[in-house]
Each structure stands twice: as C-alpha cells, then as structure tokens.
Design an enzyme around this catalytic site. Sequence first.
Site, PDB file in Angstrom:
ATOM      1  N   ARG A  85       0.042  -0.530  -3.082  1.00  0.00           N
ATOM      2  CA  ARG A  85       0.072   0.966  -2.947  1.00  0.00           C
ATOM      3  C   ARG A  85      -0.978   1.598  -2.748  1.00  0.00           C
ATOM      4  O   ARG A  85      -0.714   3.060  -2.803  1.00  0.00           O
ATOM      5  CB  ARG A  85       0.766   0.600  -4.311  1.00  0.00           C
ATOM      6  N   ASP A  86      -2.141   1.179  -2.991  1.00  0.00           N
ATOM      7  CA  ASP A  86      -3.238   1.750  -2.375  1.00  0.00           C
ATOM      8  C   ASP A  86      -3.962   1.831  -1.658  1.00  0.00           C
ATOM      9  O   ASP A  86      -4.748   1.149  -1.632  1.00  0.00           O
ATOM     10  CB  ASP A  86      -3.647   1.581  -3.709  1.00  0.00           C
ATOM     11  N   LEU A  87      -3.768   1.600   0.458  1.00  0.00           N
ATOM     12  CA  LEU A  87      -3.751   1.369   1.054  1.00  0.00           C
ATOM     13  C   LEU A  87      -4.961   1.984   1.835  1.00  0.00           C
ATOM     14  O   LEU A  87      -4.525   3.498   1.604  1.00  0.00           O
ATOM     15  CB  LEU A  87      -3.518   0.543   2.432  1.00  0.00           C
TER      16      LEU A  87
END
Length: 90
Positions: A85-87
């Site tokens: 969820r945090d690319l």
Amino acid sequence: EGVPSTAIREISLLKEMQHANIVRLQDVVHSEKRLYLVFEYLDLDLKKHMDSSPEFSKDPRLVKMFLYQILRGIAYCHSHRVLHRDLKPQ
C-alpha cells in the site's frame, strides 16, 4: 509487551518474498527494546538511480524496462496474496 503482532506478520511475509525484483529481508535482530530488519544492500534506490540518469526520461525503452521489473515484483507479491500500500521509488 513484546513485538507487535503486525510486525511479526510483516516479517513472516517478508521472509517468504524471494524474487529478483524485491529487496530481500536478510535477517531479523531483536534486542532488548528494538527490532531491526536487515535488508539486502543496494547501492541506490530507484529514485536516486532515476535522478542520476538524465537519459531515463528521454528513453521510453528504459522507462518500459523499469516499469516491467516493478510490475513483475508487484505481480509476485499479489500471487502470494500480499498487497503493497505504499509503493514509492525511495
């Protein structure tokens, strides 16, 4: 108190991730008050690499090559039921 269950879950997932396009978790060190995750060493992160290569934005083939590798890593994660969820390039 100990190690939070979310950290234990993330560590177990990271240990399973074995793919050329994913940075590997090498070791976990638990001291009295801290938990250290030791990852594979990389000279540069993607952002620094892109910033240091002026030709990056000018060569669509290079952009496609990087995107392909990123998508392969993401597809591997998804095939193991892992969502990121945090690319970001750092």
